[in-house]
Every structure is written in structure tokens, then in C-alpha cells.
Design a protein around this motif. Structure first.
Motif, PDB file in Angstrom:
ATOM      1  N   ALA A  89      32.715  41.177  43.294  1.00 27.11           N
ATOM      2  CA  ALA A  89      32.235  41.979  42.150  1.00 27.11           C
ATOM      3  C   ALA A  89      31.401  43.163  42.645  1.00 27.11           C
ATOM      4  O   ALA A  89      31.350  44.211  41.991  1.00 27.11           O
ATOM      5  CB  ALA A  89      31.420  41.106  41.211  1.00 27.11           C
ATOM      6  N   ASN A  90      30.777  42.988  43.788  1.00 18.02           N
ATOM      7  CA  ASN A  90      29.995  44.093  44.341  1.00 18.02           C
ATOM      8  C   ASN A  90      30.899  45.259  44.736  1.00 18.02           C
ATOM      9  O   ASN A  90      30.569  46.413  44.550  1.00 18.02           O
ATOM     10  CB  ASN A  90      29.220  43.586  45.559  1.00 18.02           C
ATOM     11  CG  ASN A  90      28.173  44.572  46.007  1.00 18.02           C
ATOM     12  OD1 ASN A  90      27.413  45.080  45.187  1.00 18.02           O
ATOM     13  ND2 ASN A  90      28.143  44.871  47.291  1.00 18.02           N
ATOM     14  N   ARG A  91      32.083  44.915  45.253  1.00 20.22           N
ATOM     15  CA  ARG A  91      33.022  45.975  45.670  1.00 20.22           C
ATOM     16  C   ARG A  91      33.845  46.500  44.496  1.00 20.22           C
ATOM     17  O   ARG A  91      34.122  47.683  44.420  1.00 20.22           O
ATOM     18  CB  ARG A  91      33.959  45.447  46.766  1.00 20.22           C
ATOM     19  CG  ARG A  91      33.352  45.459  48.146  1.00 20.22           C
ATOM     20  CD  ARG A  91      34.409  45.231  49.228  1.00 20.22           C
ATOM     21  NE  ARG A  91      35.010  43.915  49.097  1.00 20.22           N
ATOM     22  CZ  ARG A  91      34.438  42.797  49.544  1.00 20.22           C
ATOM     23  NH1 ARG A  91      33.281  42.850  50.145  1.00 20.22           N
ATOM     24  NH2 ARG A  91      35.023  41.635  49.384  1.00 20.22           N
ATOM     25  N   HIS A  92      34.266  45.599  43.609  1.00 21.46           N
ATOM     26  CA  HIS A  92      35.121  46.000  42.473  1.00 21.46           C
ATOM     27  C   HIS A  92      34.543  45.368  41.214  1.00 21.46           C
ATOM     28  O   HIS A  92      35.039  44.325  40.754  1.00 21.46           O
ATOM     29  CB  HIS A  92      36.560  45.510  42.697  1.00 21.46           C
ATOM     30  CG  HIS A  92      37.222  46.147  43.870  1.00 21.46           C
ATOM     31  ND1 HIS A  92      37.800  47.387  43.819  1.00 21.46           N
ATOM     32  CD2 HIS A  92      37.361  45.715  45.136  1.00 21.46           C
ATOM     33  CE1 HIS A  92      38.279  47.690  45.007  1.00 21.46           C
ATOM     34  NE2 HIS A  92      38.028  46.699  45.822  1.00 21.46           N
ATOM     35  N   TYR A  93      33.521  45.977  40.701  1.00 17.11           N
ATOM     36  CA  TYR A  93      32.741  45.377  39.626  1.00 17.11           C
ATOM     37  C   TYR A  93      33.607  45.002  38.418  1.00 17.11           C
ATOM     38  O   TYR A  93      33.605  43.859  37.967  1.00 17.11           O
ATOM     39  CB  TYR A  93      31.630  46.339  39.209  1.00 17.11           C
ATOM     40  CG  TYR A  93      30.651  45.724  38.254  1.00 17.11           C
ATOM     41  CD1 TYR A  93      29.645  44.877  38.715  1.00 17.11           C
ATOM     42  CD2 TYR A  93      30.732  45.961  36.882  1.00 17.11           C
ATOM     43  CE1 TYR A  93      28.749  44.288  37.846  1.00 17.11           C
ATOM     44  CE2 TYR A  93      29.840  45.375  36.003  1.00 17.11           C
ATOM     45  CZ  TYR A  93      28.855  44.537  36.496  1.00 17.11           C
ATOM     46  OH  TYR A  93      27.967  43.948  35.625  1.00 17.11           O
ATOM     47  N   GLU A  94      34.341  45.961  37.930  1.00 19.49           N
ATOM     48  CA  GLU A  94      35.114  45.732  36.696  1.00 19.49           C
ATOM     49  C   GLU A  94      36.117  44.594  36.843  1.00 19.49           C
ATOM     50  O   GLU A  94      36.312  43.797  35.935  1.00 19.49           O
ATOM     51  CB  GLU A  94      35.855  47.022  36.301  1.00 19.49           C
ATOM     52  CG  GLU A  94      35.033  47.931  35.397  1.00 19.49           C
ATOM     53  CD  GLU A  94      34.407  47.186  34.206  1.00 19.49           C
ATOM     54  OE1 GLU A  94      35.130  46.449  33.546  1.00 19.49           O
ATOM     55  OE2 GLU A  94      33.186  47.328  33.979  1.00 19.49           O
ATOM     56  N   GLU A  95      36.745  44.518  38.014  1.00 25.31           N
ATOM     57  CA  GLU A  95      37.805  43.517  38.191  1.00 25.31           C
ATOM     58  C   GLU A  95      37.260  42.092  38.321  1.00 25.31           C
ATOM     59  O   GLU A  95      37.931  41.141  37.977  1.00 25.31           O
ATOM     60  CB  GLU A  95      38.650  43.811  39.436  1.00 25.31           C
ATOM     61  CG  GLU A  95      39.650  44.928  39.265  1.00 25.31           C
ATOM     62  CD  GLU A  95      39.086  46.248  39.751  1.00 25.31           C
ATOM     63  OE1 GLU A  95      37.846  46.440  39.661  1.00 25.31           O
ATOM     64  OE2 GLU A  95      39.871  47.089  40.213  1.00 25.31           O
ATOM     65  N   TYR A  96      36.026  41.952  38.893  1.00 24.24           N
ATOM     66  CA  TYR A  96      35.581  40.598  39.222  1.00 24.24           C
ATOM     67  C   TYR A  96      34.374  40.092  38.444  1.00 24.24           C
ATOM     68  O   TYR A  96      34.033  38.918  38.558  1.00 24.24           O
ATOM     69  CB  TYR A  96      35.286  40.496  40.728  1.00 24.24           C
ATOM     70  CG  TYR A  96      36.534  40.557  41.570  1.00 24.24           C
ATOM     71  CD1 TYR A  96      37.362  39.445  41.698  1.00 24.24           C
ATOM     72  CD2 TYR A  96      36.910  41.731  42.220  1.00 24.24           C
ATOM     73  CE1 TYR A  96      38.520  39.497  42.456  1.00 24.24           C
ATOM     74  CE2 TYR A  96      38.071  41.797  42.981  1.00 24.24           C
ATOM     75  CZ  TYR A  96      38.869  40.676  43.098  1.00 24.24           C
ATOM     76  OH  TYR A  96      40.016  40.724  43.842  1.00 24.24           O
ATOM     77  N   ILE A  97      33.713  40.958  37.681  1.00 25.10           N
ATOM     78  CA  ILE A  97      32.464  40.512  37.064  1.00 25.10           C
ATOM     79  C   ILE A  97      32.672  39.331  36.116  1.00 25.10           C
ATOM     80  O   ILE A  97      31.883  38.387  36.078  1.00 25.10           O
ATOM     81  CB  ILE A  97      31.711  41.696  36.376  1.00 25.10           C
ATOM     82  CG1 ILE A  97      30.343  41.206  35.872  1.00 25.10           C
ATOM     83  CG2 ILE A  97      32.495  42.318  35.246  1.00 25.10           C
ATOM     84  CD1 ILE A  97      29.415  40.663  36.906  1.00 25.10           C
ATOM     85  N   ARG A  98      33.779  39.335  35.372  1.00 25.03           N
ATOM     86  CA  ARG A  98      33.994  38.232  34.427  1.00 25.03           C
ATOM     87  C   ARG A  98      34.247  36.914  35.172  1.00 25.03           C
ATOM     88  O   ARG A  98      33.708  35.872  34.811  1.00 25.03           O
ATOM     89  CB  ARG A  98      35.148  38.555  33.468  1.00 25.03           C
ATOM     90  CG  ARG A  98      34.745  39.575  32.397  1.00 25.03           C
ATOM     91  CD  ARG A  98      35.939  40.094  31.641  1.00 25.03           C
ATOM     92  NE  ARG A  98      36.855  40.815  32.532  1.00 25.03           N
ATOM     93  CZ  ARG A  98      36.663  42.086  32.925  1.00 25.03           C
ATOM     94  NH1 ARG A  98      35.637  42.765  32.495  1.00 25.03           N
ATOM     95  NH2 ARG A  98      37.503  42.677  33.744  1.00 25.03           N
ATOM     96  N   SER A  99      35.046  36.990  36.234  1.00 24.74           N
ATOM     97  CA  SER A  99      35.285  35.749  36.996  1.00 24.74           C
ATOM     98  C   SER A  99      33.987  35.243  37.618  1.00 24.74           C
ATOM     99  O   SER A  99      33.743  34.033  37.677  1.00 24.74           O
ATOM    100  CB  SER A  99      36.327  35.975  38.092  1.00 24.74           C
ATOM    101  OG  SER A  99      37.613  35.885  37.535  1.00 24.74           O
ATOM    102  N   ALA A 100      33.149  36.175  38.104  1.00 17.23           N
ATOM    103  CA  ALA A 100      31.875  35.755  38.703  1.00 17.23           C
ATOM    104  C   ALA A 100      31.011  35.059  37.645  1.00 17.23           C
ATOM    105  O   ALA A 100      30.472  33.975  37.890  1.00 17.23           O
ATOM    106  CB  ALA A 100      31.146  36.964  39.293  1.00 17.23           C
ATOM    107  N   GLU A 101      30.930  35.642  36.466  1.00 17.98           N
ATOM    108  CA  GLU A 101      30.132  35.045  35.375  1.00 17.98           C
ATOM    109  C   GLU A 101      30.685  33.674  34.998  1.00 17.98           C
ATOM    110  O   GLU A 101      29.946  32.692  34.917  1.00 17.98           O
ATOM    111  CB  GLU A 101      30.192  35.940  34.113  1.00 17.98           C
ATOM    112  CG  GLU A 101      29.322  37.171  34.161  1.00 17.98           C
ATOM    113  CD  GLU A 101      27.855  36.888  33.802  1.00 17.98           C
ATOM    114  OE1 GLU A 101      27.533  35.727  33.501  1.00 17.98           O
ATOM    115  OE2 GLU A 101      27.053  37.837  33.858  1.00 17.98           O
ATOM    116  N   VAL A 102      31.983  33.626  34.748  1.00 13.62           N
ATOM    117  CA  VAL A 102      32.599  32.368  34.277  1.00 13.62           C
ATOM    118  C   VAL A 102      32.490  31.292  35.363  1.00 13.62           C
ATOM    119  O   VAL A 102      32.159  30.135  35.093  1.00 13.62           O
ATOM    120  CB  VAL A 102      34.080  32.599  33.865  1.00 13.62           C
ATOM    121  CG1 VAL A 102      34.792  31.290  33.559  1.00 13.62           C
ATOM    122  CG2 VAL A 102      34.160  33.542  32.662  1.00 13.62           C
TER     123      VAL A 102
END
Ligand SMILES: Cc1cc2nc3c(=O)[nH]c(=O)nc-3n(C[C@H](O)[C@H](O)[C@H](O)COP(=O)(O)OP(=O)(O)OC[C@H]3O[C@@H](n4cnc5c(N)ncnc54)[C@H](O)[C@@H]3O)c2cc1C
Length: 570
Positions: free
Chosen positions: A526-539
Motif C-alpha cells: 500500500a505504501n508503493r501503490h496506495y489505491e490498489e492495496y489500501i482496502r486489502s491492507a485494511e480488510v
């Protein structure tokens, strides 16, 4: 045109990882090959470009040939005709397409006709292939056996077998026997020296051998008369053209039906020793299995990718109570969890592949020249990390593939139970991933050592020290709380110094380490590609909190005496 590489940005993202620069430099020996081979890359960008192009070809073959064939291959499966395996027409077509596209020998050095790609690229091709057809992925990914042959075979053996494999010869690893499964020390297939003919002779039975009618076999056999443990075992190469091995039957399996799982009889089969006597299991097969475990991690990830796509498409399309079912919290939670587990699986898959790449390439370089002291340190560091992450990732990813494919069926409701939908095959195919190449229980046996000696915790601390964008501060703080729990429960178990109790709690501790590692890897993504991974990181972190709290509660409320109830109950 379906392309399973181009339609999946999370694959391309792997090239941008900071460790790729080091991997490419080492693999290309600072681009020295470019002087000898006109197709060898001249710099990092050129190397990544060549991986990208080959993955695009793999993506197209998987999207256009392998995936459309998967249903037919699953229905037809392979047959035994006159003790030989005859694959389903779809499998033969898949194999022909991959060989013609030059997708065999990806990781082998150029001097043996390979492409000299790093493990990250090979693993990516397996990830793509498994999404298309996990059964075919097995057949194709067994080219990985060539790694072991390259590592431990002599020059003559390398020159004889590796170019054949690069040209399309298939491989198998013949380890399991009726009485030797998880415990390979019990292997009894007998190897006898035949000095007159300058070879060895193999006699006995192997079972559950994937692609058991392959062209080149790596065989674990007992070479030392009178021994009973792993120290009496050696590794051999059997060339099918020499004859002496028959396929007695093919197993009738629940899943990966396109892949032939064979029972083999060895009758005085001519073979050659690979490496030194007595190191077969202790050294060579351990290395072979670690490579194969990484391959199964990729297979599990590809299956989760397919499960996510099937679940999402169906949930958007299917309407009940006047709306698309994806609008129901119970359904979108399932789909989100599938996606989070998929992204987490992919994160540890490629992290492990990077660790394996660095240490394996340095070991290879060590055969060419003396390593510098800092290179020796680097080798040691990444070897340890690869040893720790391989069983952890194999356990996490394969259990997740079972869960994602199970939930995929649930999202489909009754239709998911029908042969008309792909999810039914995915579910059956996923079931083997946490059994072969060592069950999850055996992965835990390997991983618990790294819980108790602190390998995971040290790496977690390194992840904690990474500078991240401020938007991720909240998630980082939540993960830090989970690390505190881990630091409490590990000594609670370890300090009992009771081995049976530690074994009993081992899976919980390993899973706890796994959740935390996967959480940090998703933060890094998510640090490198915020939009793509932020939801997976949260979930995922939400999910990990629930799981780790459960584990903590179990361990903190489990008096050691309670083991007795479990023992008596069983
Ligand atoms: C489809 C398929 C393909 C395969 N392909 C190959 C191949 O290509 N080459 C090859 O050599 N083999 C292959 N195998 C064999 C496979 O690797 C073994 O089946 C697997 O390692 C488990 O061994 P087993 O079946 O004898 O189970 P067992 O070892 O009998 O295990 C049974 C149960 O006991 C548990 N258990 C055993 N020991 C321990 C322990 N120490 N601690 C905790 N739990 C334990 C296991 O986790 C499992 O739950 C394949 C198997 C299948 C089904």
C-alpha cells in the motif's frame, strides 16, 4: 484476447520492488552475459523488459489456450495405456503451446539454453498458469526439478539433461512410497551399484508421483544397505529412454484431475547418482522440496486469483431481493476477504521468491569465485529468511486457497455446487495444496523453529522500521499491537519447555506470525501503490486482529494439564 498477465497489475508491480535491482545484478553477473549472448540484457531496465515480454506471452497462452482447455481436461483426465501415461488432448495442446513459446527452462542459465530468469519470474509464470488450470500448472512447473539437477548434478549431467528440459522434456520428483509420506526417511526403494555397466539399478515402488511418466526423474532411493534412516538415502537421475519404470496405475483423484498422479514400479531401472551418496534426503531433496513448496504457494495464489474473479463476477451479476447480491454485507464481506487473502498470499509469495533468489544466486556465484565478506553475510541472511518464509507462506497461502475457493462457492449459492461453474473445480483443485509437498502440519513443524528462535520477530522488526506514508500510520499502530500480543504468547508457550505442549500450540503461534508478516507486507504494498492495496491492507489487518485475539485467548486460557483431554478424546 484474454491475457492473464496484462489484466493483473499486481503482477507487474513485483518488478518495482527495491530488491529486484539486486536480484537482477546478481543473476546477470553485472550484465556480463550480454557480451556472449545477443539476447541477454544490458541493464536493469532491459532485464525487466525481457521478463515483462515473456510474462505477456505466458499470460496470453494461459488466457487463450490453458484456461479454455481446463474444463475439458478436468472431465477427461489422463489415461494409462500399455504402462504409459496418455494425457487428455487439452493437456497435450497446453504443453505444446508452452514449449513452442519457449516457456521451459525459464530459470536455467543461458549456456544450457535457458533464459536465466530469476525465481520471481518463474514463480510469476506459475501464478499465472495456476489461475488458468492448477492441474496443468503442476506439469509445467515441475521444470523446477532442473534447479536441483543444476545445483547438485555434475557438469556432464547438467549438459545432458538441462538443454533437453529447456527443449520440452518433462520432469518428475519420485519421493513418496506407500510407507514413506511425510516421513521420507522411511523410503525403501532400493539402489544397487552396477559397476560393470557403470550405473546404478533401482528396484521398488513409488506412489503419488505427479507426472510419473516424465522424461527425466529425480528419484530418492536407499543406496546404503542395512540403513533405516535418512542418512542411507541418495538421489538418482532416471532417464525414461533407458526403460525399467512402468506406470502401474493413475490415481482417481478429487481435484487437479488433469495432472497424472502415478504409481510406479522400478524393475532394475538404470539410473545415475546425482551428487554425493547419503546426502539424497538430508541435502538434495530438502532443497528440491523447498523449491516445490514455493511452486505450490504460487499455485495456491493463482487459485485464489481465479476464485476472486469468479466470486466478484457472479456477485455483481446475480440478483436477489431486487438487487445484485454484492450489495448485501454478508456477500461483499466474503468477496472482500477473498481479495484481501489473495493480495496477502501474493505478497508473501513474491517476498519469499526474492529471498530465495538472492541466496541461491549468491550460492551459484560462490562456485565461480570467492564471495566478499559482505556477500557472505547477505547469503546467510537471505538463506535464513527463505528457510523461514517458505513453510510459513506454504501454510498460509494453501490454507487461504482452500478458504477463498470455499467462499467462492458460497457466493455462488446452489449454482456453485454445480459442474456448470468454474468455482466447483477451483474448490476441488485447491484441496490438495495444503497436503502435498508437506501438509500444513509439516510446514508448522518447520516454521515453529523460526518462531522459537526469533527469525520471524527479527524480520517483523525490520518491517516495522520501514518508513511509510503517513496515511498508513493508523494501520501500522494496529499491527504494532498485534506484535505485542505475539511477544506475549510466544514465551508463554516456549517457557513451559514442554515439547508436547509446544507442538500442540505450534500452529497457533505460526499462524500468528503469518498474520503479522502478511499485514506488514500489505502495508508495504500500500505504501508503493496506495489505491490498489489500501482496502486489502485494511480488510486483512481487521481479519488478523480477530484471528490473533482468538489465538491469544486460547493460549492464555489453556492450562497445560488440559492436553490430557485432547489425547484421551482422540
Ligand atoms: C495429488 C498428489 C500429488 C502428489 N505428487 C507427488 C510427487 O510428485 N512426488 C512425490 O514424491 N510425492 C507426491 N505426493 C505425495 C505427497 O507429498 C504426500 O501425500 C504428502 O507429503 C503426505 O504424505 P502421506 O499422504 O503419506 O500422509 P501421512 O504422512 O500419512 O500424513 C497423514 C496425516 O498425519 C499428519 N502428520 C504426519 N506426520 C506428522 C508430524 N510429524 N507432525 C504432525 N502431523 C503429522 C499429516 O499432516 C496428515 O494430516 C503427491 C500426493 C498427492 C495426493
Amino acid at each position: 484476447m484474454a491475457n492473464f498477465y496484462l489484466d493483473n497489475p499486481s503482477l507487474k508491480h513485483q518488478w518495482e520492488h527495491p530488491l529486484m535491482k539486486r536480484i537482477v545484478e546478481l543473476k546477470e553477473r553485472n550484465f556480463a552475459d550480454a557480451k556472449t549472448y545477443d539476447y541477454a540484457p544490458v541493464d536493469l531496465e532491459d532485464a525487466i523488459d525481457s521478463y515483462d515480454k515473456v510474462m505477456e506471452i505466458a499470460g496470453e497462452i494461459c488466457g487463450e489456450v490453458v484456461a479454455p482447455n481446463a474444463e475439458g481436461v478436468d472431465a477427461q483426465g489422463p489415461k494409462v495405456v500399455n504402462n504409459r501415461v496418455v494425457y487428455a488432448p487439452g493437456t497435450t495442446e497446453n504443453l505444446k503451446a508452452t514449449v513452442q513459446a519457449g516457456l521451459m527452462g525459464l530459470s536455467m542459465p543461458r549456456r544450457y539454453d535457458g533464459l536465466n530468469f530469476p525465481m520471481v519470474a518463474f514463480i510469476m509464470a506459475s501464478d499465472i498458469a495456476a489461475r488458468a488450470d492448477a492441474g496443468f500448472c503442476n506439469l509445467w512447473a515441475l521444470q523446477d526439478c532442473a534447479e536441483t539437477l543444476y545445483e547438485f548434478g555434475n557438469e556432464e549431467q547438467r549438459q545432458k539433461f538441462i538443454p533437453q528440459m529447456c527443449a520440452g522434456a518433462t520432469m518428475s520428483m519420485d519421493l513418496t512410497e506407500p510407507d514413506a509420506g511425510s516421513d521420507l526417511q522411511a523410503v525403501m526403494l532400493k539402489a544397487t551399484e552396477d559397476p560393470e555397466n557403470g550405473c546404478w539399478r533401482l528396484n521398488g515402488v513409488k506412489r503419488f508421483i505427479t507426472n510419473g511418466d516424465s522424461d527425466i526423474h529425480l528419484v530418492l532411493a536407499r543406496s546404503e544397505d542395512g540403513t533405516k534412516d535418512g542418512r542411507g538415502l541418495s538421489m538418482f537421475i532416471y532417464d525414461k529412454r533407458d526403460g525399467g519404470v512402468d506406470v502401474r496405475r493413475i490415481e482417481n483423484k478429487m481435484g487437479i484431475k488433469g495432472s497424472a498422479t502415478c504409481e510406479l514400479t522400478y524393475k532394475n531401472a538404470k539410473a545415475q547418482l546425482c551428487g554425493q551418496r547419503k546426502l539424497g534426503l538430508i541435502r538434495y531433496v530438502m532443497s528440491l522440496m523447498n523449491g516445490a513448496r514455493l511452486g505450490i504457494m504460487a499455485q495456491a495464489t493463482g487459485l485464489s486469483e481465479a476464485a476472486y474473479r469468479e466470486a466478484l463476477a457472479y456477485a455483481k451479476e446475480r440478483r436477489q431481493f431486487g438487487k445484485a447480491i454484492i450489495e448485501f454485507p454478508a456477500v461483499y464481506e466474503m468477496v472482500s476477504n477473498i481479495k484481501a487473502k489473495l493480495d496477502a498470499s501474493r505478497a508473501i509469495l513474491y517476498e519469499t521468491a526474492r529471498f530465495v533468489d538472492i541466496y541461491k544466486i549468491l550460492e551459484d556465484i560462490e562456485h565461480e569465485r570467492k564471495l566478499e565478506p559482505e556477500e557472505k553475510e547477505e547469503l546467510k541472511k537471505y538463506k535464513k529468511l527463505a528457510d523461514a518464509f517458505t513453510p510459513l507462506g506454504k501454510a498460509m497461502n494453501t490454507e487461504y486457497a482452500n478458504q477463498t475457493t470455499y467462499d467462492c462457492i458460497q457466493v455462488h449459492g446452489g449454482s456453485g455446487f454445480m459442474k456448470d461453474y468454474t468455482c466447483e473445480r477451483l474448490y476441488r483443485d485447491a484441496r490438495i495444496t495444503n497436503i502435498y509437498e508437506g501438509t500444513t502440519q509439516l510446514q508448522v513443524v518447520a516454521a515453529i523453529r523460526h518462531v522459537l528462535t526469533g527469525t520471524y520477530l527479527a524480520q517483523i522488526k525490520d518491517y516495522q522500521a520501514e518508513a511509510l506514508r503517513p496515511e498508513l500510520d493508523g494501520l501500522k499502530a494496529r499491527l504494532a499491537k498485534l506484535v505485542e500480543i505475539y511477544e506475549q504468547i510466544v514465551p508463554t508457550v516456549a517457557d513451559t519447555k514442554d515439547n508436547e505442549y509446544i507442538d500442540f500450540q505450534a500452529r497457533r503461534l505460526v499462524e500468528c506470525a503469518g498474520h503479522i508478516v502478511l499485514g506488514y507486507l500489505l502495508l508495504s504494498d500500500a505504501n508503493r501503490h496506495y489505491e490498489e492495496y489500501i482496502r486489502s491492507a485494511e480488510v486483512y489487518i481487521q481479519y488478523a486482529e480477530g484471528e490473533i485475539n482468538k489465538i491469544q485467548h486460547f493460549i492464555n486460557h489453556f492450562p497445560i494439564e488440559n492436553l490430557g483431554y485432547y489425547k484421551q478424546q482422540a
